[in-house]
Design an enzyme around this catalytic site. Structure first.
Site, PDB file in Angstrom:
ATOM      1  N   TYR A  26       8.823  11.834  -8.484  1.00 45.57           N
ATOM      2  CA  TYR A  26       9.783  10.811  -8.889  1.00 45.57           C
ATOM      3  C   TYR A  26       9.604  10.317 -10.322  1.00 45.57           C
ATOM      4  O   TYR A  26      10.360   9.444 -10.767  1.00 45.57           O
ATOM      5  CB  TYR A  26       9.743   9.624  -7.932  1.00 45.57           C
ATOM      6  CG  TYR A  26       8.365   9.028  -7.681  1.00 45.57           C
ATOM      7  CD1 TYR A  26       7.626   8.436  -8.691  1.00 45.57           C
ATOM      8  CD2 TYR A  26       7.818   9.052  -6.407  1.00 45.57           C
ATOM      9  CE1 TYR A  26       6.392   7.891  -8.461  1.00 45.57           C
ATOM     10  CE2 TYR A  26       6.573   8.505  -6.151  1.00 45.57           C
ATOM     11  CZ  TYR A  26       5.866   7.919  -7.185  1.00 45.57           C
ATOM     12  OH  TYR A  26       4.627   7.373  -6.946  1.00 45.57           O
TER      13      TYR A  26
ATOM     14  N   CYS B  29     -13.515  -3.210  37.458  1.00 45.68           N
ATOM     15  CA  CYS B  29     -14.720  -3.348  38.290  1.00 45.68           C
ATOM     16  C   CYS B  29     -14.651  -4.533  39.243  1.00 45.68           C
ATOM     17  O   CYS B  29     -15.590  -4.771  40.011  1.00 45.68           O
ATOM     18  CB  CYS B  29     -15.964  -3.470  37.411  1.00 45.68           C
ATOM     19  SG  CYS B  29     -16.045  -5.030  36.485  1.00 45.68           S
TER      20      CYS B  29
ATOM     21  N   CYS C 284     -14.238  -9.314  30.566  1.00 45.10           N
ATOM     22  CA  CYS C 284     -15.140  -8.917  31.637  1.00 45.10           C
ATOM     23  C   CYS C 284     -16.544  -8.858  31.060  1.00 45.10           C
ATOM     24  O   CYS C 284     -16.777  -8.144  30.076  1.00 45.10           O
ATOM     25  CB  CYS C 284     -14.736  -7.556  32.203  1.00 45.10           C
ATOM     26  SG  CYS C 284     -15.924  -6.882  33.393  1.00 45.10           S
TER      27      CYS C 284
ATOM     28  N   CYS D 112     -19.620  -2.363  33.835  1.00 43.10           N
ATOM     29  CA  CYS D 112     -18.196  -2.080  34.044  1.00 43.10           C
ATOM     30  C   CYS D 112     -17.874  -0.673  33.538  1.00 43.10           C
ATOM     31  O   CYS D 112     -18.094  -0.343  32.369  1.00 43.10           O
ATOM     32  CB  CYS D 112     -17.333  -3.101  33.308  1.00 43.10           C
ATOM     33  SG  CYS D 112     -15.558  -2.767  33.388  1.00 43.10           S
TER      34      CYS D 112
ATOM     35  N   LYS E 179      12.817   5.536  -0.820  1.00 42.43           N
ATOM     36  CA  LYS E 179      11.376   5.275  -0.922  1.00 42.43           C
ATOM     37  C   LYS E 179      10.665   6.097   0.156  1.00 42.43           C
ATOM     38  O   LYS E 179      10.643   5.721   1.327  1.00 42.43           O
ATOM     39  CB  LYS E 179      11.080   3.794  -0.754  1.00 42.43           C
ATOM     40  CG  LYS E 179       9.627   3.420  -1.027  1.00 42.43           C
ATOM     41  CD  LYS E 179       9.441   1.912  -0.988  1.00 42.43           C
ATOM     42  CE  LYS E 179       8.004   1.559  -1.329  1.00 42.43           C
ATOM     43  NZ  LYS E 179       7.039   2.088  -0.348  1.00 42.43           N
TER      44      LYS E 179
ATOM     45  N   GLU F  28      16.759   5.263  -5.484  1.00 37.85           N
ATOM     46  CA  GLU F  28      16.138   6.419  -4.839  1.00 37.85           C
ATOM     47  C   GLU F  28      15.589   6.005  -3.476  1.00 37.85           C
ATOM     48  O   GLU F  28      15.226   4.847  -3.263  1.00 37.85           O
ATOM     49  CB  GLU F  28      14.986   6.964  -5.688  1.00 37.85           C
ATOM     50  CG  GLU F  28      15.372   7.350  -7.099  1.00 37.85           C
ATOM     51  CD  GLU F  28      14.149   7.614  -7.959  1.00 37.85           C
ATOM     52  OE1 GLU F  28      13.384   8.534  -7.627  1.00 37.85           O
ATOM     53  OE2 GLU F  28      13.946   6.889  -8.947  1.00 37.85           O
TER      54      GLU F  28
ATOM     55  N   ASP G 209       8.005   7.563   2.542  1.00 36.09           N
ATOM     56  CA  ASP G 209       6.831   6.962   3.162  1.00 36.09           C
ATOM     57  C   ASP G 209       5.710   7.994   3.229  1.00 36.09           C
ATOM     58  O   ASP G 209       5.524   8.691   4.230  1.00 36.09           O
ATOM     59  CB  ASP G 209       7.184   6.466   4.565  1.00 36.09           C
ATOM     60  CG  ASP G 209       6.157   5.484   5.111  1.00 36.09           C
ATOM     61  OD1 ASP G 209       5.307   5.024   4.323  1.00 36.09           O
ATOM     62  OD2 ASP G 209       6.202   5.165   6.308  1.00 36.09           O
TER      63      ASP G 209
ATOM     64  N   LYS H 287      12.385  -3.194   0.864  1.00 35.27           N
ATOM     65  CA  LYS H 287      11.802  -2.694   2.106  1.00 35.27           C
ATOM     66  C   LYS H 287      12.762  -2.972   3.262  1.00 35.27           C
ATOM     67  O   LYS H 287      13.285  -4.074   3.403  1.00 35.27           O
ATOM     68  CB  LYS H 287      10.451  -3.364   2.380  1.00 35.27           C
ATOM     69  CG  LYS H 287       9.400  -3.148   1.297  1.00 35.27           C
ATOM     70  CD  LYS H 287       8.992  -1.700   1.177  1.00 35.27           C
ATOM     71  CE  LYS H 287       8.111  -1.277   2.325  1.00 35.27           C
ATOM     72  NZ  LYS H 287       6.767  -1.840   2.316  1.00 35.27           N
TER      73      LYS H 287
ATOM     74  N   CYS I  30     -11.542  -8.472  36.944  1.00 33.51           N
ATOM     75  CA  CYS I  30     -11.408  -7.266  36.113  1.00 33.51           C
ATOM     76  C   CYS I  30     -10.666  -6.172  36.881  1.00 33.51           C
ATOM     77  O   CYS I  30     -11.048  -5.846  38.013  1.00 33.51           O
ATOM     78  CB  CYS I  30     -12.787  -6.771  35.701  1.00 33.51           C
ATOM     79  SG  CYS I  30     -12.762  -5.200  34.789  1.00 33.51           S
TER      80      CYS I  30
END
Length: 668
Positions: free
Chosen positions: A222, A408, A423, A428, A115, A113, A117, A311, A405
């Protein structure tokens, strides 16, 4: 219309609307236009309001969502909802097949079957009427989400036969519904759902069933809660047909396979056809068909020996790195992100992939202009797997991280034992904006209508300087903002006012204390109960709590010792923000596993499990997964290329497992 005529009309409308709904949602073969259906539904709603005694629990009107739920109660499953063992290769499937043959011989067949999700659910019926819907939870105890599941059109409110039974399956969000929902959330400047599974789970855990009703969820059932013999069934495949006869949806793409070659052919077929499905799948489930043979093989404590889940490997595609973008987080960490030429991966268009930190860029030698292989880790998060060096331009130059950064222009630093550049300028703008966005987010203070664009405007206009400023906002100020009308401003002010009543754990998470996530916030709030008690706690008191390590304890104490933090909390208290834990005490039942009560660290690259899956499985069995190795660590799981954490574990004499041992223990 007399009362008897109304009763007859209500019964007729209930019958025909149930049939029309089954044809539309389950069979995908509508027999009447939407307008006719809607007109009849409105007539039924009006008649049931006029004659409420004739409103039945299985009436189609019950799909729209009822009163808001105060909380989800816990419910015990009559029979454990076991999880499935995972496999990722043909070799693993051959080993599973060999174990089956050793157990029951050669005369058997499999049912394969898709699977789905989604979120595992249990549906209970008494005399054919739907009475309870629950989540899987920990397999023994789930949450009662009956009112939300009533809004899912493919969940029959009454079966075609008056039977008492339990059906089990998966509730999911179709791709079309997912895309529509995320488009609407983007327009409202709300955080987007990462994938349909998260969206489905989030929808089913809404306390307002009307929200669940609006999400257009669906189901595939299922299995029966028992093995079906009480209904004269001998095989799992017969049970799937039986479920359809009763009015449930079960997936039609299943197949009987008489040997492993047929199983492999089914896997190959759906690996290729997976993107064409209108819903997400993450693998294939293989089950021994015969119930007697299932019983002969039996179960381990956690998983059946007669079934396994294959999987899918992560889908990999080639694209080009167009640029490397830099963002500054609320803690000052500068994160590089690859800007990619848009490409379809596992059903969604990917344009960006996190590069995490400077070390990753250097290790993989990622450069602007490179052709790279990308994939979705765990089918969710895009990542750059490797660079195609043979396609690199001769003019290519190595990427250099900035020294200042990007927000700033303050000098960036790398703190001891950290790989990230940071930073450290407290003023900032980017950090303040990220901190505010985090504070108002759904898992923190949950202030709807205050998305990133609104936060940026509030800061730019000087209306707020920190999170306490949100509680000083007024209508006159808000309506001056771009695209902020009176209606939007009213809703935002209402959301801000409502956030004052949040339990303490939301505030702790929203404050952005380093190393304190939503789970740790809940643990601290439940343990200390008030902000004052937590602020007065010592490192020693904090580390006595099982889940709290030395690094987190040090961070908490350091945070609350800061004078600016104390002033901020004083302003929040004056604004009326709740500083007390108002949630329920967590019921910490004993779990029989080798992980229960242990502090565990994952390090290195896991090949067969994603880091997220491994963490979830360990925590479900009572383990506590932390990020650093210390004297309190009981076990280290070391994958490929494990580094300093493994070395430290060996120095401290801590037990170390490889991934194979981990999977063996998870399967016990």
């Amino acid at each position: 219309m007399t009362e008897q005529q109304a009763k007859a009309r209500i019964e007729e409308l209930q019958r025909v609307l149930t049939q029309y709904g089954h044809e539309y949602y389950d069979l995908d073969m509508p027999t009447v236009p939407d307008g006719v259906y809607d007109q009849l539904m409105q007539e039924l709603i009006q008649l049931e309001e006029q004659y409420p005694s004739y409103r039945q629990p299985d009436s189609p009107t019950q799909r729209v969502g009822g009163a808001i739920i105060s909380a989800f109660e816990k419910v015990a499953h009559d029979h454990p909802m076991l999880s499935l063992g995972d496999t990722f290769s043909q070799e693993d499937l051959r080993a599973f097949d060999e174990r089956v043959r050793q157990g029951i011989g050669e005369n058997f067949r499999y049912v394969c079957e898709l699977k789905i999700d989604g979120l595992a659910i249990s549906l209970k019926y008494e005399n054919g009427v739907f009475v309870q819907g629950a989540t899987r939870g920990n397999g023994t105890i789930g949450e009662n989400i009956t009112e939300n599941l009533k809004t899912v059109r493919s969940v029959p409110l009454r079966l075609t036969k008056p039977l008492t039974l339990e059906a089990r399956g998966e509730c999911y969000m179709p791709k079309r519904s997912f895309n529509k929902l995320n488009k609407e959330r983007a327009e409202r400047e709300e955080n987007l759902f990462a994938n349909p599974r998260n969206a489905a789970a989030g929808s089913l855990r809404q306390l307002d069933p009307k929200i669940a009703a609006s999400r257009n969820l669906s189901t595939f059932m299922y299995a029966l809660g028992t093995n079906g013999e009480e209904f004269g069934l001998e095989r799992h495949s017969e049970a799937l047909d039986f479920l359809q006869e009763l009015g449930f949806r079960s997936n039609d793409e299943r197949r009987i396979c008489h040997n492993l070659d047929e199983v492999f052919a089914y896997i190959d077929e759906w690996t290729e056809k997976r993107p064409t499905l209108p819903y997400e799948i993450d693998g294939i489930v293989i089950k021994v068909d015969d119930y007697h043979q299932q019983q002969e093989l039996g179960n381990t404590v956690k998983v059946p020996r007669w079934s396994i889940a294959y999987k899918f490997p992560a889908e990999e595609v080639v694209t080009t790195v167009l640029d490397i973008d830099l963002t500054v987080g609320r803690t000052g960490v500068v994160t590089p992100t690859a800007v990619l030429e848009p490409v379809l991966v596992a059903g969604t268009t990917v344009q960006r992939a996190s590069l995490h930190n400077e070390d990753i860029i250097r290790e993989k030698d990622i450069r602007i202009g490179d052709k790279v292989i990308i994939r979705k880790a765990g089918d969710i998060i895009p990542e750059v797997k490797q660079v195609l060096f043979d396609q690199r331009s001769e003019e290519s130059v190595a990427y250099e991280m900035p020294t200042h950064c990007p927000a700033c222009d303050s000098e960036l630093v790398r703190l001891e034992e950290e790989v990230a550049l940071r930073c450290v300028n407290p003023q900032c703008f980017a950090q303040i904006a990220e901190g505010l966005a985090h504070f108002v987010s759904r898992n923190a203070m949950n202030i709807e209508g205050c998305g990133e664009k609104v936060v940026a405007q509030l800061l730019r206009e000087g209306l707020v300087k920190d999170v306490s400023g949100l509680y000083d906002l007024n209508m006159e100020e808000l309506i001056q903002l771009e695209r902020m009308g009176e209606k939007s401003a009213t809703k935002l002010l209402q959301a801000i006012e409502a956030s004052k009543e949040n339990s303490l754990e939301r505030l702790l998470f929203g404050l952005g204390i380093r190393h304190v996530g939503s789970k740790a916030g809940k643990i601290l709030a439940e343990h200390f109960e008030t902000m004052d008690a937590l602020m007065a706690a010592t490192e020693e008191e904090l580390t006595r709590i099982f889940e709290i390590g030395e690094k987190m304890a040090d961070s908490v104490v350091t945070y609350f010792a800061n004078e600016d933090v104390q002033l901020l909390l004083g302003r929040l208290r004056e604004a009326g923000v709740n500083m007390t834990y108002t949630g329920k005490k967590i019921d910490r039942t004993d779990i029989d596993s080798n992980f229960n009560g242990k502090t565990i660290v994952l390090t290195g690259k896991l090949e067969r499990l994603t880091r997220q899956d491994a963490k979830a499985k360990i925590e479900a069995l009572g383990g506590n997964v932390t990020g650093s190795v210390s004297k309190k660590t009981d076990l280290v799981i070391a994958g490929a290329e494990a580094g300093s954490k493994l070395s430290k574990a060996e120095q401290l004499g801590i037990e170390v497992w490889d991934e194979t041992r981990l999977i063996e223990e998870l399967s016990e």
